[in-house]
Motif scaffolding. Structure first.
Motif, PDB file in Angstrom:
ATOM      1  N   ASP A 130     -11.227   0.437  12.665  1.00  0.00           N
ATOM      2  CA  ASP A 130      -9.826   0.576  13.067  1.00  0.00           C
ATOM      3  C   ASP A 130      -9.222  -0.781  13.388  1.00  0.00           C
ATOM      4  N   GLY A 131      -9.981  -1.618  14.081  1.00  0.00           N
ATOM      5  CA  GLY A 131      -9.504  -2.949  14.425  1.00  0.00           C
ATOM      6  C   GLY A 131      -9.214  -3.792  13.200  1.00  0.00           C
ATOM      7  N   VAL A 132     -10.093  -3.721  12.204  1.00  0.00           N
ATOM      8  CA  VAL A 132      -9.870  -4.463  10.959  1.00  0.00           C
ATOM      9  C   VAL A 132      -8.620  -3.939  10.250  1.00  0.00           C
ATOM     10  N   CYS A 133      -8.465  -2.604  10.220  1.00  0.00           N
ATOM     11  CA  CYS A 133      -7.279  -2.018   9.576  1.00  0.00           C
ATOM     12  C   CYS A 133      -5.999  -2.446  10.285  1.00  0.00           C
ATOM     13  N   LEU A 175       1.940  -1.165   2.404  1.00  0.00           N
ATOM     14  CA  LEU A 175       0.489  -1.235   2.597  1.00  0.00           C
ATOM     15  C   LEU A 175       0.138  -1.461   4.064  1.00  0.00           C
ATOM     16  N   GLY A 176       0.896  -2.331   4.735  1.00  0.00           N
ATOM     17  CA  GLY A 176       0.655  -2.584   6.148  1.00  0.00           C
ATOM     18  C   GLY A 176       0.876  -1.351   6.995  1.00  0.00           C
ATOM     19  N   LEU A 177       1.917  -0.606   6.701  1.00  0.00           N
ATOM     20  CA  LEU A 177       2.196   0.626   7.444  1.00  0.00           C
ATOM     21  C   LEU A 177       1.088   1.647   7.240  1.00  0.00           C
ATOM     22  N   ILE A 178       0.593   1.745   6.023  1.00  0.00           N
ATOM     23  CA  ILE A 178      -0.520   2.663   5.742  1.00  0.00           C
ATOM     24  C   ILE A 178      -1.746   2.289   6.570  1.00  0.00           C
ATOM     25  N   LEU A 179      -2.011   0.998   6.712  1.00  0.00           N
ATOM     26  CA  LEU A 179      -3.167   0.554   7.486  1.00  0.00           C
ATOM     27  C   LEU A 179      -2.962   0.702   8.997  1.00  0.00           C
ATOM     28  N   PRO A 185      -2.600   5.783  12.329  1.00  0.00           N
ATOM     29  CA  PRO A 185      -3.930   6.393  12.458  1.00  0.00           C
ATOM     30  C   PRO A 185      -4.256   7.475  11.421  1.00  0.00           C
ATOM     31  N   PRO A 186      -3.339   8.391  11.079  1.00  0.00           N
ATOM     32  CA  PRO A 186      -3.726   9.412  10.092  1.00  0.00           C
ATOM     33  C   PRO A 186      -4.035   8.850   8.701  1.00  0.00           C
ATOM     34  N   ILE A 196      -9.027   5.455   4.396  1.00  0.00           N
ATOM     35  CA  ILE A 196      -9.340   4.046   4.150  1.00  0.00           C
ATOM     36  C   ILE A 196     -10.656   3.680   4.825  1.00  0.00           C
ATOM     37  N   LYS A 197     -10.866   4.168   6.049  1.00  0.00           N
ATOM     38  CA  LYS A 197     -12.130   3.909   6.746  1.00  0.00           C
ATOM     39  C   LYS A 197     -13.295   4.565   6.013  1.00  0.00           C
ATOM     40  N   ARG A 198     -13.078   5.752   5.459  1.00  0.00           N
ATOM     41  CA  ARG A 198     -14.133   6.437   4.712  1.00  0.00           C
ATOM     42  C   ARG A 198     -14.537   5.610   3.490  1.00  0.00           C
TER      43      ARG A 198
END
Length: 130
Positions: free
Chosen positions: A74-77, A95-99, A102-103, A108-110
């Motif tokens: 999460d921190g990296v995102c 792209l920044g908003l997507i990262l 949280p939802p 992306i984390k997966r």
């Protein structure tokens, strides 16, 4: 590595300029500049609030003796999302908003976890130690 750098320094700015010009034609130059500044300010605010939330979660997991895997991702995102939102342009803002949200970070984390696991299993992950 060359492809990634080529994408970052050549393709992304060209795409951003094209989008900015097209938006400027539709809504006007000053409005486009104002919109870019507004999204940068919103990005800074979102990065700050999400960063605090992730930092608290990281501290909680560490204090409970759990490995902070999800909190670190999460921190990296949040860090990458904040940087992308501060970069002028609309494509990087999306792209920044997507990262940052949280939802949308969950898939992306997966993907990141699978990528890291694959690299670890193949032995292509390099770890430097002192």
């Amino acid at each position: 590595m060359f492809r990634i750098l080529f994408l970052l320094f050549i393709v992304v700015p060209i795409v951003e300029l094209y989008i900015l010009i097209q938006v400027g034609k539709v809504i006007g130059g000053w409005q486009t500049i104002l919109l870019v500044l507004l999204t940068s300010g919103l990005g800074a605010y979102l990065a700050k609030t999400q960063g605090r939330t992730v930092w608290r979660r990281l501290q909680t997991e560490l204090s409970l003796g759990r490995p902070p895997g999800d909190a670190l991702l999460d921190g990296v995102c949040v860090l990458l999302g904040g940087l992308l939102l501060l970069t002028p342009g609309f494509a990087t803002d999306v792209l920044g908003l997507i990262l940052l949200l949280p939802p949308t970070r969950v898939p992306i984390k997966r993907i990141a976890k699978r990528w890291i696991a694959k690299r670890l299993s193949r032995g292509t992950w390099i770890v430097y130690r002192r």
